[in-house]
Design an enzyme around this catalytic site. Structure first.
Site, short mmCIF file in Angstrom:
data_model
loop_
_atom_site.label_atom_id
_atom_site.label_comp_id
_atom_site.label_asym_id
_atom_site.label_seq_id
_atom_site.Cartn_x
_atom_site.Cartn_y
_atom_site.Cartn_z
N SER A 114 0.80 -1.23 0.00
CA SER A 114 0.00 0.00 0.00
C SER A 114 0.83 1.28 0.00
CB SER A 114 -0.97 0.02 1.19
OG SER A 114 -0.28 0.32 2.38
N LYS A 151 1.25 4.17 7.03
CA LYS A 151 0.54 5.05 6.09
C LYS A 151 1.04 6.48 6.25
CE LYS A 151 -2.64 2.07 4.58
NZ LYS A 151 -1.89 0.86 4.85
#
Length: 191
Positions: A114, A151
């Protein structure tokens, strides 16, 4: 097993002398405020027994494995959040490449894709400096609702979320809680 006093003594040795040869017992006794060098000898015997210091040619050195960042054996997900185990595998010294403050610096192995658009790939090691807060745009390891993830921290008009760097993944908005573990300081990749 070291006592609390022995741990403090050892940490002070590391802080003052690092990887250099340790000075004489007289000098250490004087710098540490001991009345006799015999006290230093007793500490050194225990530290040798615990493999924290080594002796070579009548000189003492702190074990090189005692420096560097802690590598956790569990991977941190760069996909969807998951529970992370916090088992320490070993220490890795990256002192030559990064300014590492060992007690608050950690390494995690990345799992998932991701964050690939930021050049963070599965198998990379991320160097993370412990922090309870982040600024907009910081790459973080955070606990969101029920698991840890890697993230980009985003904040706009009072709204907070975690943003992936791969269009195949959605933004993560906390339902119950978002706790910042630390901020990514660098990436290590074995080629």
């Amino acid at each position: 097993m070291l006592t609390e006093k022995q741990k403090i003594f050892f940490e002070k040795l590391k802080e003052l002398y690092g990887k250099d040869v340790l000075p004489s017992f007289d000098i250490i006794a004087q710098e540490f405020g001991f009345k006799h060098k015999n006290s230093v000898w007793q500490y050194f015997n225990k530290l040798r027994e615990e493999n924290l210091i080594h002796e070579k040619n009548n000189r003492f050195y702190i074990n090189k494995e005692m420096f560097g960042a802690v590598l956790f054996s569990s991977a941190v997900k760069a996909g969807f959040a998951s529970v992370a185990d916090d088992y320490i595998e070993k220490r890795i010294s990256l002192d030559d490449c990064f300014d590492i403050n060992s007690p608050s610096t950690f390494l995690f192995t990345v799992s998932g894709d991701s964050m690939i658009d930021l050049g963070i790939f599965e198998g990379d090691k991320v160097i993370v400096k412990k922090s309870q807060s982040a600024k907009n745009g910081d790459i973080v390891i955070a606990f969101i609702d029920d698991g840890y993830t890697l993230k980009t921290y985003r904040e706009k008009q009072g709204k907070i979320w975690l943003e992936p760097a791969n269009p195949n993944y959605p933004n993560l908005y906390p339902k119950e809680k978002l706790i910042i573990f630390g901020i990514v300081q660098g990436i290590v990749r074995k080629l």
